[in-house]
Design a protein around this motif. Structure first.
Motif, PDB file in Angstrom:
ATOM      1  N   ALA A   1       0.848  -1.196   0.000  1.00 26.15           N
ATOM      2  CA  ALA A   1       0.000   0.000   0.000  1.00 26.15           C
ATOM      3  C   ALA A   1       0.881   1.243   0.000  1.00 26.15           C
ATOM      4  CB  ALA A   1      -0.928  -0.008   1.213  1.00 26.15           C
ATOM      5  N   ARG A   2       0.289   2.339  -0.480  1.00 23.44           N
ATOM      6  CA  ARG A   2       1.055   3.586  -0.607  1.00 23.44           C
ATOM      7  C   ARG A   2       0.169   4.783  -0.276  1.00 23.44           C
ATOM      8  NH1 ARG A   2       3.625   5.910  -6.228  1.00 23.44           N
ATOM      9  NH2 ARG A   2       4.670   7.683  -5.273  1.00 23.44           N
ATOM     10  N   ARG A   3       0.785   5.739   0.412  1.00 24.02           N
ATOM     11  CA  ARG A   3       0.187   7.051   0.652  1.00 24.02           C
ATOM     12  C   ARG A   3       1.288   8.074   0.436  1.00 24.02           C
ATOM     13  NH1 ARG A   3      -1.434   8.403   6.616  1.00 24.02           N
ATOM     14  NH2 ARG A   3       0.766   8.945   6.668  1.00 24.02           N
ATOM     15  N   GLY A   4       1.208   8.792  -0.688  1.00 24.72           N
ATOM     16  CA  GLY A   4       2.269   9.757  -1.010  1.00 24.72           C
ATOM     17  C   GLY A   4       3.598   9.051  -1.156  1.00 24.72           C
ATOM     18  N   ASP A   5       4.593   9.485  -0.373  1.00 25.17           N
ATOM     19  CA  ASP A   5       5.922   8.875  -0.459  1.00 25.17           C
ATOM     20  C   ASP A   5       6.170   7.841   0.641  1.00 25.17           C
ATOM     21  OD1 ASP A   5       6.251  10.503   1.749  1.00 25.17           O
ATOM     22  OD2 ASP A   5       7.967  11.604   0.943  1.00 25.17           O
TER      23      ASP A   5
END
Length: 174
Positions: free
Chosen positions: A142-146
Protein backbone atom coordinates in the motif's frame (compact mmCIF):
# COMPACT_ATOMS: atom_id res chain seq x y z
CA UNK A 1 11.65 -16.02 50.62
CA UNK A 2 12.60 -17.89 47.42
CA UNK A 3 9.37 -19.88 47.67
CA UNK A 4 7.29 -16.67 47.88
CA UNK A 5 9.07 -15.27 44.80
CA UNK A 6 8.48 -18.50 42.90
CA UNK A 7 4.78 -18.50 43.79
CA UNK A 8 4.45 -14.84 42.77
CA UNK A 9 6.05 -15.48 39.38
CA UNK A 10 4.01 -18.64 38.80
CA UNK A 11 0.77 -16.82 39.64
CA UNK A 12 1.47 -13.84 37.35
CA UNK A 13 -0.34 -13.74 34.02
CA UNK A 14 1.76 -14.61 30.98
CA UNK A 15 2.71 -11.42 29.15
CA UNK A 16 3.69 -11.10 25.51
CA UNK A 17 7.46 -10.98 25.20
CA UNK A 18 8.53 -8.66 22.40
CA UNK A 19 12.10 -8.71 21.25
CA UNK A 20 13.56 -5.20 21.16
CA UNK A 21 11.52 -2.79 19.06
CA UNK A 22 8.19 -1.04 18.84
CA UNK A 23 5.27 -0.83 16.45
CA UNK A 24 5.58 1.63 13.60
CA UNK A 25 3.28 4.57 14.48
CA UNK A 26 1.48 4.32 11.11
CA UNK A 27 0.85 0.56 11.34
CA UNK A 28 -0.04 -0.73 14.83
CA UNK A 29 0.19 -4.49 15.26
CA UNK A 30 -2.61 -7.03 15.01
CA UNK A 31 -4.05 -7.90 18.44
CA UNK A 32 -1.99 -10.60 20.15
CA UNK A 33 1.05 -10.21 17.89
CA UNK A 34 4.51 -10.19 19.45
CA UNK A 35 7.62 -8.68 17.88
CA UNK A 36 9.98 -11.44 16.73
CA UNK A 37 12.46 -9.25 14.86
CA UNK A 38 12.97 -5.50 14.53
CA UNK A 39 15.14 -3.02 12.69
CA UNK A 40 14.31 0.62 13.34
CA UNK A 41 14.14 3.34 10.73
CA UNK A 42 17.35 3.97 8.82
CA UNK A 43 18.23 5.17 5.33
CA UNK A 44 18.12 2.09 3.13
CA UNK A 45 16.81 0.71 -0.13
CA UNK A 46 14.16 -1.96 -0.57
CA UNK A 47 12.95 -3.88 -3.60
CA UNK A 48 9.17 -3.46 -3.40
CA UNK A 49 7.09 -6.07 -5.26
CA UNK A 50 4.42 -4.52 -7.49
CA UNK A 51 3.08 -7.76 -8.96
CA UNK A 52 3.50 -11.52 -8.76
CA UNK A 53 7.11 -12.69 -8.37
CA UNK A 54 7.78 -15.67 -10.61
CA UNK A 55 11.56 -15.74 -10.03
CA UNK A 56 13.52 -14.10 -7.22
CA UNK A 57 16.26 -12.83 -9.55
CA UNK A 58 13.94 -11.61 -12.31
CA UNK A 59 13.41 -7.84 -12.60
CA UNK A 60 9.69 -7.84 -13.46
CA UNK A 61 7.08 -6.54 -11.01
CA UNK A 62 9.36 -4.73 -8.60
CA UNK A 63 10.43 -1.21 -7.78
CA UNK A 64 13.58 -0.13 -5.98
CA UNK A 65 12.74 2.39 -3.24
CA UNK A 66 15.11 4.42 -1.07
CA UNK A 67 14.03 6.11 2.15
CA UNK A 68 13.72 5.68 5.91
CA UNK A 69 13.01 1.95 6.20
CA UNK A 70 11.58 0.13 9.23
CA UNK A 71 11.27 -3.67 9.36
CA UNK A 72 9.17 -5.55 11.92
CA UNK A 73 8.48 -9.28 12.10
CA UNK A 74 5.51 -10.30 14.26
CA UNK A 75 4.50 -13.74 15.58
CA UNK A 76 0.89 -14.59 16.44
CA UNK A 77 0.15 -17.68 18.54
CA UNK A 78 -1.95 -19.66 18.10
CA UNK A 79 -2.10 -19.55 14.31
CA UNK A 80 -4.74 -17.19 12.91
CA UNK A 81 -6.16 -17.26 9.39
CA UNK A 82 -4.25 -14.87 7.10
CA UNK A 83 -7.54 -13.45 5.79
CA UNK A 84 -8.55 -12.32 9.27
CA UNK A 85 -5.19 -10.66 9.86
CA UNK A 86 -5.18 -9.04 6.42
CA UNK A 87 -8.68 -7.57 6.95
CA UNK A 88 -7.40 -5.81 10.07
CA UNK A 89 -4.58 -4.23 8.06
CA UNK A 90 -6.83 -3.38 5.09
CA UNK A 91 -9.15 -1.41 7.37
CA UNK A 92 -6.23 0.24 9.19
CA UNK A 93 -4.46 1.31 5.99
CA UNK A 94 -7.65 2.52 4.32
CA UNK A 95 -8.55 4.65 7.36
CA UNK A 96 -5.03 6.16 7.24
CA UNK A 97 -5.46 7.14 3.57
CA UNK A 98 -3.33 4.39 1.99
CA UNK A 99 -4.22 2.92 -1.40
CA UNK A 100 -3.44 -0.65 -2.40
CA UNK A 101 -0.73 -0.90 -5.06
CA UNK A 102 -0.75 -4.70 -5.20
CA UNK A 103 -2.30 -7.58 -3.25
CA UNK A 104 -2.20 -11.34 -3.74
CA UNK A 105 -3.10 -14.60 -2.07
CA UNK A 106 -1.29 -17.94 -2.17
CA UNK A 107 -0.07 -19.13 -5.58
CA UNK A 108 -1.25 -15.87 -7.23
CA UNK A 109 1.69 -14.17 -5.46
CA UNK A 110 4.10 -16.08 -7.67
CA UNK A 111 6.48 -18.91 -6.91
CA UNK A 112 9.22 -16.69 -5.41
CA UNK A 113 7.31 -13.94 -3.57
CA UNK A 114 8.33 -15.32 -0.17
CA UNK A 115 11.93 -15.80 -1.27
CA UNK A 116 12.17 -12.20 -2.50
CA UNK A 117 10.62 -10.70 0.64
CA UNK A 118 12.05 -12.95 3.36
CA UNK A 119 15.30 -14.49 2.11
CA UNK A 120 16.92 -12.40 -0.62
CA UNK A 121 18.12 -9.50 1.55
CA UNK A 122 16.38 -7.17 -0.93
CA UNK A 123 13.39 -6.55 1.36
CA UNK A 124 13.84 -8.09 4.83
CA UNK A 125 17.35 -7.83 6.23
CA UNK A 126 18.99 -11.26 6.06
CA UNK A 127 18.07 -13.31 9.13
CA UNK A 128 15.45 -10.88 10.48
CA UNK A 129 12.20 -12.50 9.35
CA UNK A 130 10.99 -15.88 10.60
CA UNK A 131 9.58 -16.97 7.26
CA UNK A 132 6.85 -19.49 6.70
CA UNK A 133 6.81 -20.87 3.17
CA UNK A 134 3.54 -22.37 1.95
CA UNK A 135 0.42 -21.32 0.03
CA UNK A 136 -1.25 -19.88 3.14
CA UNK A 137 0.11 -16.38 2.49
CA UNK A 138 -1.26 -12.97 1.69
CA UNK A 139 0.83 -10.04 0.53
CA UNK A 140 -0.35 -6.44 0.47
CA UNK A 141 1.57 -3.39 -0.76
CA UNK A 142 0.00 0.00 0.00
CA UNK A 143 1.05 3.59 -0.61
CA UNK A 144 0.19 7.05 0.65
CA UNK A 145 2.27 9.76 -1.01
CA UNK A 146 5.92 8.87 -0.46
CA UNK A 147 5.17 6.28 2.24
CA UNK A 148 4.93 2.60 1.29
CA UNK A 149 3.86 -0.36 3.43
CA UNK A 150 4.56 -4.02 2.64
CA UNK A 151 2.83 -6.79 4.59
CA UNK A 152 3.66 -10.50 4.17
CA UNK A 153 1.16 -12.55 6.19
CA UNK A 154 1.63 -16.32 6.53
CA UNK A 155 0.06 -19.10 8.55
CA UNK A 156 1.93 -22.14 9.84
CA UNK A 157 0.77 -25.07 11.92
CA UNK A 158 1.39 -23.41 15.29
CA UNK A 159 1.68 -19.68 14.53
CA UNK A 160 1.11 -16.94 12.01
CA UNK A 161 3.82 -14.46 10.99
CA UNK A 162 3.38 -10.90 9.78
CA UNK A 163 6.44 -9.31 8.23
CA UNK A 164 6.08 -5.56 7.77
CA UNK A 165 8.27 -3.05 5.97
CA UNK A 166 7.51 0.68 6.01
CA UNK A 167 9.41 3.04 3.69
CA UNK A 168 8.99 6.75 4.46
CA UNK A 169 10.20 9.55 2.18
CA UNK A 170 10.51 7.00 -0.62
CA UNK A 171 12.24 7.89 -3.84
CA UNK A 172 12.33 5.47 -6.73
CA UNK A 173 15.53 4.02 -8.10
CA UNK A 174 13.82 2.45 -11.13
Amino acid sequence: MALIAAVSVAGAPALAQDSDGADHPLVPRYTGAEIDGYRGASEDEVTMPTGAIAAEDDTANRRLLTGQVTHIDYRIKPATAPLQIERYYIDLLKAAGFETVFACTGPACGRDMGALILNSGKVAPTGLADGLFNDRIRVRIARRGDTWVLLHIAEGPDRSQVFETVVEGATSGQ
